[in-house]
Design a protein around this motif. Structure first.
Motif, PDB file in Angstrom:
ATOM      1  N   ASP A   9       0.848  -1.111  -0.074  1.00 38.21           N
ATOM      2  CA  ASP A   9      -0.102  -0.105   0.039  1.00 38.21           C
ATOM      3  C   ASP A   9       0.815   1.168  -0.062  1.00 38.21           C
ATOM      4  O   ASP A   9       1.778   1.422   0.772  1.00 38.21           O
ATOM      5  N   ASN A  11       0.465   5.611  -0.110  1.00 37.86           N
ATOM      6  CA  ASN A  11      -0.740   6.760  -0.085  1.00 37.86           C
ATOM      7  C   ASN A  11      -0.153   7.882  -0.759  1.00 37.86           C
ATOM      8  O   ASN A  11      -0.457   9.176  -0.450  1.00 37.86           O
ATOM      9  N   GLU A  15      -6.079  13.128  -4.743  1.00 37.70           N
ATOM     10  CA  GLU A  15      -7.258  13.170  -4.980  1.00 37.70           C
ATOM     11  C   GLU A  15      -7.742  13.911  -6.440  1.00 37.70           C
ATOM     12  O   GLU A  15      -7.286  14.925  -6.724  1.00 37.70           O
ATOM     13  N   ASN A  20     -14.219  12.597  -5.403  1.00 33.33           N
ATOM     14  CA  ASN A  20     -13.316  11.415  -4.825  1.00 33.33           C
ATOM     15  C   ASN A  20     -13.523   9.993  -5.374  1.00 33.33           C
ATOM     16  O   ASN A  20     -14.269   9.505  -5.143  1.00 33.33           O
ATOM     17  N   SER A  22     -11.542   6.407  -7.220  1.00 35.64           N
ATOM     18  CA  SER A  22     -10.596   5.683  -7.011  1.00 35.64           C
ATOM     19  C   SER A  22     -10.666   4.519  -8.167  1.00 35.64           C
ATOM     20  O   SER A  22     -11.777   4.921  -8.921  1.00 35.64           O
ATOM     21  N   GLN A  62      -7.900   8.835  -5.797  1.00 38.14           N
ATOM     22  CA  GLN A  62      -7.690   8.658  -4.515  1.00 38.14           C
ATOM     23  C   GLN A  62      -6.506   7.651  -4.005  1.00 38.14           C
ATOM     24  O   GLN A  62      -5.755   7.571  -3.328  1.00 38.14           O
ATOM     25  N   HIS A  63      -6.990   6.280  -4.731  1.00 39.10           N
ATOM     26  CA  HIS A  63      -6.530   5.103  -4.788  1.00 39.10           C
ATOM     27  C   HIS A  63      -6.604   4.353  -6.052  1.00 39.10           C
ATOM     28  O   HIS A  63      -7.676   4.638  -6.716  1.00 39.10           O
ATOM     29  N   LEU A 107     -11.452  -1.438  -1.213  1.00 35.95           N
ATOM     30  CA  LEU A 107     -11.448  -0.014  -1.483  1.00 35.95           C
ATOM     31  C   LEU A 107     -12.704   0.475  -0.207  1.00 35.95           C
ATOM     32  O   LEU A 107     -12.564   1.514   0.275  1.00 35.95           O
ATOM     33  N   LYS A 110     -10.706   0.595   2.885  1.00 33.21           N
ATOM     34  CA  LYS A 110      -9.784   1.533   2.959  1.00 33.21           C
ATOM     35  C   LYS A 110     -10.201   2.912   2.869  1.00 33.21           C
ATOM     36  O   LYS A 110      -9.672   4.066   3.518  1.00 33.21           O
ATOM     37  N   SER A 111     -11.332   3.126   1.959  1.00 35.01           N
ATOM     38  CA  SER A 111     -11.850   4.841   1.893  1.00 35.01           C
ATOM     39  C   SER A 111     -13.052   4.436   1.823  1.00 35.01           C
ATOM     40  O   SER A 111     -13.970   4.894   0.844  1.00 35.01           O
ATOM     41  N   GLU A 113     -15.326   6.993   2.159  1.00 36.30           N
ATOM     42  CA  GLU A 113     -16.007   7.961   1.713  1.00 36.30           C
ATOM     43  C   GLU A 113     -15.789   8.271   0.354  1.00 36.30           C
ATOM     44  O   GLU A 113     -16.471   9.103  -0.445  1.00 36.30           O
ATOM     45  N   THR A 114     -15.477   7.162  -0.446  1.00 31.30           N
ATOM     46  CA  THR A 114     -15.225   7.207  -1.872  1.00 31.30           C
ATOM     47  C   THR A 114     -16.492   7.568  -2.642  1.00 31.30           C
ATOM     48  O   THR A 114     -17.649   6.684  -2.207  1.00 31.30           O
TER      49      THR A 114
END
Length: 214
Positions: A9, A11, A15, A20, A22, A62-63, A107, A110-111, A113-114
């Motif tokens: 991973d 980081n 963004e 947002n 990914s 973002q990712h 995802l 991990k995130s 809020e995506t």
């Protein structure tokens, strides 16, 4: 689907402006019809997998999650220094849906809020960051929950799905792909032209034809 803890991973991605978003890059297949790893095919002096990752990174997700399966170690060695999250799917043989759900489950953890995810594959050498940015821009402007690439009288990946469709993605059967959802909800889809999508490298003949026409 439970995920493995074996992940690399990083980081330092950025963004996407205003949204947002990914990216899940599917690269787990065995390339059985190609007879060699399509992920490692040379395109303009670099492996196709690296090229695909670079195009995705240029749209500043973002990712960026890369799903590996067949030939995992060889592919991992090639991309280990890139700013991506490498997630293995040991059940890749069950189908593309398995890899999609593996990536999306990761995802969401991990995130959470995506706002949206782009699902893409690594065997479209004509893909550009401009096209990926067009998907994001179209989503931001229209707020339609699905933005799909349009080519050869069909719609498919790369495709962007809003968070409201994450549950639909997680209900895919292992053998199904993202196109299944696009077909199920045509009224929710905004198409974005992607003429280069006709170049799909599945066989050695496809690869040679692509090289001959470059």
């Amino acid at each position: 689907m439970e995920l493995d803890n074996d992940e690399d991973d990083h980081n330092n991605t950025v963004e996407a402006p205003g949204v947002n978003v990914s990216v899940i890059l599917l690269a787990a297949g065995s390339s059985s019809r190609m007879g060699q790893s399509k992920q490692l095919l040379d395109i303009n002096g670099e492996p196709l997998l690296i090229r695909s990752i670079k195009k995705a990174l240029e749209c500043t997700p973002q990712h960026l999650i890369v799903i590996l399966g067949a030939n995992e170690q060889a592919h991992r060695d090639v991309i280990r220094d890139l700013p991506v999250s490498i997630i293995p799917n040991h059940y890749w043989k069950s189908g593309m849906g398995s890899s999609i759900k593996t990536g999306l489950n990761y995802l969401i953890r991990k995130s959470p809020e995506t706002e949206a995810v782009i699902i893409m594959v690594c065997d479209q050498p004509g893909l550009t960051s401009d096209h990926l940015n067009a998907l994001i821009k179209t989503f931001a402007q229209t707020k339609n929950p699905i933005v799909a690439s349009s080519y050869s009288n069909t719609m498919g990946v790369p495709a962007l799905f809003a968070r409201s469709f994450f549950s639909n993605i997680l209900m895919l059967k292992d053998e199904q792909g993202a196109k299944k959802i696009i077909e199920q909800f045509p009224e929710r889809v905004t198409p974005v032209d992607f003429p280069e999508g006709i170049h799909d490298l599945d066989t050695a003949e496809d690869y040679q034809k692509y090289l001959d026409n470059k």
